[in-house]
Design a protein around this motif. Structure first.
Motif, PDB file in Angstrom:
ATOM      1  N   LYS A  36       0.819  -1.199   0.000  1.00 50.12           N
ATOM      2  CA  LYS A  36       0.000   0.000   0.000  1.00 50.12           C
ATOM      3  C   LYS A  36       0.857   1.254   0.000  1.00 50.12           C
ATOM      4  CE  LYS A  36      -3.864   2.045   2.440  1.00 50.12           C
ATOM      5  NZ  LYS A  36      -4.707   2.297   1.306  1.00 50.12           N
ATOM      6  N   SER A  37       0.484   2.193  -0.832  1.00 45.32           N
ATOM      7  CA  SER A  37       1.024   3.543  -0.775  1.00 45.32           C
ATOM      8  C   SER A  37      -0.034   4.416  -0.127  1.00 45.32           C
ATOM      9  CB  SER A  37       1.324   4.077  -2.180  1.00 45.32           C
ATOM     10  OG  SER A  37       2.331   3.309  -2.782  1.00 45.32           O
ATOM     11  N   PHE A  38       0.381   5.316   0.709  1.00 45.49           N
ATOM     12  CA  PHE A  38      -0.561   6.146   1.449  1.00 45.49           C
ATOM     13  C   PHE A  38      -0.745   7.495   0.776  1.00 45.49           C
ATOM     14  CE2 PHE A  38       0.992   3.047   4.392  1.00 45.49           C
ATOM     15  CZ  PHE A  38      -0.140   2.695   5.111  1.00 45.49           C
ATOM     16  N   GLY A  72      10.361   1.992  11.529  1.00 43.86           N
ATOM     17  CA  GLY A  72      10.473   3.293  10.882  1.00 43.86           C
ATOM     18  C   GLY A  72       9.720   4.329  11.699  1.00 43.86           C
ATOM     19  N   ASN A  73       9.611   5.501  11.153  1.00 43.90           N
ATOM     20  CA  ASN A  73       8.987   6.591  11.888  1.00 43.90           C
ATOM     21  C   ASN A  73       7.805   7.168  11.138  1.00 43.90           C
ATOM     22  OD1 ASN A  73      10.885   6.622  14.044  1.00 43.90           O
ATOM     23  ND2 ASN A  73      12.351   7.562  12.661  1.00 43.90           N
ATOM     24  N   LEU A  74       6.742   7.398  11.881  1.00 43.91           N
ATOM     25  CA  LEU A  74       5.593   8.128  11.354  1.00 43.91           C
ATOM     26  C   LEU A  74       5.813   9.609  11.661  1.00 43.91           C
ATOM     27  CD1 LEU A  74       2.695   5.840  12.627  1.00 43.91           C
ATOM     28  CD2 LEU A  74       3.566   6.018  10.304  1.00 43.91           C
ATOM     29  N   ALA A  96       6.273  18.071   8.280  1.00 44.81           N
ATOM     30  CA  ALA A  96       6.269  17.823   6.834  1.00 44.81           C
ATOM     31  C   ALA A  96       7.461  16.937   6.476  1.00 44.81           C
ATOM     32  CB  ALA A  96       6.349  19.142   6.074  1.00 44.81           C
ATOM     33  N   GLY A  97       7.378  16.279   5.347  1.00 45.31           N
ATOM     34  CA  GLY A  97       8.490  15.464   4.882  1.00 45.31           C
ATOM     35  C   GLY A  97       8.013  14.166   4.264  1.00 45.31           C
ATOM     36  N   THR A  98       8.990  13.360   3.900  1.00 54.04           N
ATOM     37  CA  THR A  98       8.717  12.030   3.377  1.00 54.04           C
ATOM     38  C   THR A  98       9.079  11.040   4.466  1.00 54.04           C
ATOM     39  OG1 THR A  98       9.237  12.740   1.134  1.00 54.04           O
ATOM     40  CG2 THR A  98       9.300  10.379   1.567  1.00 54.04           C
ATOM     41  N   PHE A  99       8.177  10.137   4.761  1.00 52.61           N
ATOM     42  CA  PHE A  99       8.368   9.179   5.842  1.00 52.61           C
ATOM     43  C   PHE A  99       8.216   7.773   5.298  1.00 52.61           C
ATOM     44  CE2 PHE A  99       6.965  13.138   7.558  1.00 52.61           C
ATOM     45  CZ  PHE A  99       7.766  13.323   8.672  1.00 52.61           C
ATOM     46  N   ARG A 100       9.202   6.967   5.571  1.00 49.57           N
ATOM     47  CA  ARG A 100       9.161   5.571   5.142  1.00 49.57           C
ATOM     48  C   ARG A 100       9.075   4.694   6.383  1.00 49.57           C
ATOM     49  NH1 ARG A 100      10.259   4.893  -0.148  1.00 49.57           N
ATOM     50  NH2 ARG A 100      11.311   6.602  -1.207  1.00 49.57           N
ATOM     51  N   PHE A 101       8.158   3.735   6.313  1.00 47.13           N
ATOM     52  CA  PHE A 101       8.010   2.794   7.411  1.00 47.13           C
ATOM     53  C   PHE A 101       7.502   1.466   6.854  1.00 47.13           C
ATOM     54  CE2 PHE A 101       4.103   5.174   7.021  1.00 47.13           C
ATOM     55  CZ  PHE A 101       3.114   4.202   7.078  1.00 47.13           C
TER      56      PHE A 101
END
Length: 126
Positions: A36-38, A72-74, A96-101
């Motif tokens: 899934k991509s959010f 990872g981090n939310l 704000a930002g890009t978060f990968r988890f």
């Protein structure tokens, strides 16, 4: 001749492995999360996304125990909430930002009981 060899091979596998284990591997029951991509969220706006875990090819997947882990981090302000087989990422982001988890799924097999004590029956293919 080729068909006879195939039947002989299948029969041999049945005799080497117990039928339940062999059939479980053929049926290919396994825990599964969607890839899934959010959706993109906005700072200070409520965010909600959810997805469901399942046991592929298992009509009794509600009988399993589900446990999830987040690697990872939310973003600050978001959290992971688990409701049985449904995982939701929700809250009001403040960064704000890009978060990968990555969300990991762990499954406990359904419990079966015999006359003497409680035992586990693991119908998933290892």
């Amino acid at each position: 001749m080729k068909r006879l060899l195939t039947l002989l091979l299948v029969f041999s596998l049945f005799t080497i492995y117990s039928c339940d284990d062999f059939l479980d591997c053929v049926i290919n029951r396994r825990p599964e999360l969607p890839d899934k991509s959010f959706a993109v969220g906005s700072i200070d706006s409520y965010y909600y996304e959810e997805f469901d875990a399942q046991i592929k090819n298992e009509p009794r997947d509600n009988n399993y125990g589900y446990d999830f882990d987040l690697d990872g981090n939310l973003p600050d302000g978001l959290g992971m909430v688990v409701d049985f087989r449904t995982v939701s990422i929700e809250g009001t982001p403040s960064a704000a930002g890009t978060f990968r988890f990555t969300v990991f799924l762990y499954v406990d097999p359904p419990l079966t009981y015999d006359e003497d004590n409680e035992t586990y029956d693991d119908p998933l293919c290892s």
